[in-house]
Design a protein around this motif. Sequence first.
Motif, PDB file in Angstrom:
ATOM      1  N   THR A   1     -10.929   1.363   1.699  1.00  0.00           N
ATOM      2  CA  THR A   1     -10.145   1.500   0.467  1.00  0.00           C
ATOM      3  C   THR A   1     -10.780   2.642  -0.300  1.00  0.00           C
ATOM      4  O   THR A   1     -11.741   2.450  -1.056  1.00  0.00           O
ATOM      5  CB  THR A   1     -10.164   0.204  -0.354  1.00  0.00           C
ATOM      6  OG1 THR A   1      -9.552  -0.835   0.412  1.00  0.00           O
ATOM      7  CG2 THR A   1      -9.407   0.376  -1.664  1.00  0.00           C
TER       8      THR A   1
ATOM      9  N   ALA B   1      -3.357   2.904  -0.035  1.00  0.00           N
ATOM     10  CA  ALA B   1      -4.150   2.027  -0.904  1.00  0.00           C
ATOM     11  C   ALA B   1      -3.219   1.425  -1.947  1.00  0.00           C
ATOM     12  O   ALA B   1      -2.061   1.825  -2.084  1.00  0.00           O
ATOM     13  CB  ALA B   1      -5.271   2.810  -1.580  1.00  0.00           C
ATOM     14  N   TRP B   2      -3.746   0.438  -2.689  1.00  0.00           N
ATOM     15  CA  TRP B   2      -3.021  -0.106  -3.838  1.00  0.00           C
ATOM     16  C   TRP B   2      -3.214   0.850  -5.012  1.00  0.00           C
ATOM     17  O   TRP B   2      -4.271   0.885  -5.646  1.00  0.00           O
ATOM     18  CB  TRP B   2      -3.565  -1.477  -4.201  1.00  0.00           C
ATOM     19  CG  TRP B   2      -2.790  -2.618  -3.620  1.00  0.00           C
ATOM     20  CD1 TRP B   2      -1.442  -2.706  -3.454  1.00  0.00           C
ATOM     21  CD2 TRP B   2      -3.324  -3.861  -3.140  1.00  0.00           C
ATOM     22  NE1 TRP B   2      -1.086  -3.915  -2.904  1.00  0.00           N
ATOM     23  CE2 TRP B   2      -2.230  -4.642  -2.701  1.00  0.00           C
ATOM     24  CE3 TRP B   2      -4.612  -4.390  -3.052  1.00  0.00           C
ATOM     25  CZ2 TRP B   2      -2.385  -5.924  -2.177  1.00  0.00           C
ATOM     26  CZ3 TRP B   2      -4.766  -5.654  -2.527  1.00  0.00           C
ATOM     27  CH2 TRP B   2      -3.669  -6.417  -2.098  1.00  0.00           C
TER      28      TRP B   2
ATOM     29  N   TYR C   1       0.851  -1.184   0.000  1.00  0.00           N
ATOM     30  CA  TYR C   1       0.000   0.000   0.000  1.00  0.00           C
ATOM     31  C   TYR C   1       0.893   1.242   0.000  1.00  0.00           C
ATOM     32  O   TYR C   1       1.951   1.259   0.632  1.00  0.00           O
ATOM     33  CB  TYR C   1      -0.891   0.033   1.232  1.00  0.00           C
ATOM     34  CG  TYR C   1      -1.823  -1.139   1.365  1.00  0.00           C
ATOM     35  CD1 TYR C   1      -2.594  -1.570   0.296  1.00  0.00           C
ATOM     36  CD2 TYR C   1      -1.947  -1.816   2.573  1.00  0.00           C
ATOM     37  CE1 TYR C   1      -3.455  -2.643   0.416  1.00  0.00           C
ATOM     38  CE2 TYR C   1      -2.807  -2.901   2.713  1.00  0.00           C
ATOM     39  CZ  TYR C   1      -3.548  -3.313   1.628  1.00  0.00           C
ATOM     40  OH  TYR C   1      -4.389  -4.375   1.756  1.00  0.00           O
TER      41      TYR C   1
ATOM     42  N   GLU D   1     -11.848   6.796   4.845  1.00  0.00           N
ATOM     43  CA  GLU D   1     -10.758   6.503   3.930  1.00  0.00           C
ATOM     44  C   GLU D   1      -9.447   6.273   4.676  1.00  0.00           C
ATOM     45  O   GLU D   1      -9.040   7.084   5.517  1.00  0.00           O
ATOM     46  CB  GLU D   1     -10.568   7.639   2.928  1.00  0.00           C
ATOM     47  CG  GLU D   1     -11.687   7.778   1.909  1.00  0.00           C
ATOM     48  CD  GLU D   1     -12.834   8.650   2.378  1.00  0.00           C
ATOM     49  OE1 GLU D   1     -12.944   8.897   3.612  1.00  0.00           O
ATOM     50  OE2 GLU D   1     -13.629   9.084   1.514  1.00  0.00           O
TER      51      GLU D   1
ATOM     52  N   TYR E   1     -12.262  -4.796  -5.008  1.00  0.00           N
ATOM     53  CA  TYR E   1     -11.309  -3.694  -4.923  1.00  0.00           C
ATOM     54  C   TYR E   1     -11.116  -3.217  -3.493  1.00  0.00           C
ATOM     55  O   TYR E   1     -10.080  -2.639  -3.154  1.00  0.00           O
ATOM     56  CB  TYR E   1     -11.802  -2.509  -5.783  1.00  0.00           C
ATOM     57  CG  TYR E   1     -12.956  -1.759  -5.172  1.00  0.00           C
ATOM     58  CD1 TYR E   1     -12.745  -0.725  -4.268  1.00  0.00           C
ATOM     59  CD2 TYR E   1     -14.280  -2.100  -5.462  1.00  0.00           C
ATOM     60  CE1 TYR E   1     -13.807  -0.051  -3.692  1.00  0.00           C
ATOM     61  CE2 TYR E   1     -15.337  -1.440  -4.894  1.00  0.00           C
ATOM     62  CZ  TYR E   1     -15.104  -0.412  -4.005  1.00  0.00           C
ATOM     63  OH  TYR E   1     -16.155   0.259  -3.426  1.00  0.00           O
ATOM     64  N   ASP E   2     -12.125  -3.477  -2.633  1.00  0.00           N
ATOM     65  CA  ASP E   2     -12.063  -2.991  -1.259  1.00  0.00           C
ATOM     66  C   ASP E   2     -11.398  -3.995  -0.310  1.00  0.00           C
ATOM     67  O   ASP E   2     -11.358  -3.787   0.906  1.00  0.00           O
ATOM     68  CB  ASP E   2     -13.465  -2.659  -0.742  1.00  0.00           C
ATOM     69  CG  ASP E   2     -14.496  -3.741  -1.052  1.00  0.00           C
ATOM     70  OD1 ASP E   2     -14.136  -4.733  -1.693  1.00  0.00           O
ATOM     71  OD2 ASP E   2     -15.658  -3.558  -0.643  1.00  0.00           O
TER      72      ASP E   2
ATOM     73  N   ARG F   1      -8.473  -5.590   1.670  1.00  0.00           N
ATOM     74  CA  ARG F   1      -7.248  -4.990   2.212  1.00  0.00           C
ATOM     75  C   ARG F   1      -6.226  -6.049   2.600  1.00  0.00           C
ATOM     76  O   ARG F   1      -5.514  -5.920   3.596  1.00  0.00           O
ATOM     77  CB  ARG F   1      -7.595  -4.132   3.445  1.00  0.00           C
ATOM     78  CG  ARG F   1      -8.537  -2.972   3.182  1.00  0.00           C
ATOM     79  CD  ARG F   1      -7.843  -1.768   2.627  1.00  0.00           C
ATOM     80  NE  ARG F   1      -6.840  -1.214   3.522  1.00  0.00           N
ATOM     81  CZ  ARG F   1      -6.087  -0.148   3.207  1.00  0.00           C
ATOM     82  NH1 ARG F   1      -6.214   0.437   2.033  1.00  0.00           N
ATOM     83  NH2 ARG F   1      -5.192   0.286   4.053  1.00  0.00           N
TER      84      ARG F   1
END
Length: 337
Positions: free
Chosen positions: A223, A287-288, A147, A283, A330-331, A333
């Motif tokens: 994310t 993040a990636w 991340y 948030e 996508y979310d 982690r």
Amino acid sequence: MARALTPTAVQGQDAGTTQSPGALPDRLRDVEHLEEVMTTPSAALIAALQALPGDIIILGVGGKIGPTLARLAKRAAPGKRVVGVARFSETGVREKLAVVFMAGRKFGSTGHEDLTWAMNAHVPALVAEAFAGSRIVAYSTGCVYPYVNVHHGGATEATPTTPPPGAYANSCVAREAMFQYFSRTRGTPGRIIRLNYAIDMRYGVLHDVASRVLAGTPIDLTTGYVNVIWQGDANAMVLRALGHCTVPSSPLNVSGPETVSIRSLAQAFGQRLGKAPVFTGVEAADAWLVNTAEATRLFGYPSVPLGTLVDWTADWVARGMPSLGKDTHYDTRHGDF
């Protein structure tokens, strides 16, 4: 993975890599229209493939991206043989790719970690050794990175590949290592595509967020930021990367140039769909995310801007058009999927 037969391969994504913005439709009427737009080659792609000797093999052609990648390659280079390999577990894919021969196997991750490692590390070694005389462009993922701070522009290709724990992300690091090892020892030109979230109206981060807004499903903001790119543009960049291979094989980040806020995306969809998004969480500071400066230098900006992708997706979801039913997660982690 795409591969051009001696001397060109892709495993498994000037301005405008597919069509010029002026040619973009206001909406995508149906699946046929979607795939027509997605597989219309740009002059730059046609010229790039014409300059490459050999034919093209696409390993994993039956997945989400493979069919449109193969059709784009064939439309851009009708004189080349485009050979596809896949298991064809999805009904109808083989018929759409009549010009392509296919065989292969898909795999999962959680609960089948041994298969994930075999497919992501052992099979690439076999492929790299078997096709050492070809150019090889191999799909990877932005998940190989740790991340990164959401305000710092994303991970560059020089960022160390030290992802969070998990079989998927770490086996993808091993996949990259196999291609790099055989590229270095056998002199195979290659490129490793670290793709972040290709967008097709039937799946992808935008489809996930829009669908949740429409359904009133809470959206976890932990994310909070992503990168996205029109799948047609990602496919064109992947094919053009065959002309930018290096020895040893080197990584290339492929995505859109923006760091996209999930909160802002949901609000934009809410305005278009007439639904107030529901949020949970806050948030995270990291993040990636990837930095696509090098891909932009090589290929220019994507031809389909983010705003157009949002408009297309909102219209598609509002009309209840087909979905592949495959969440991007996508979310997530961690490094498991």
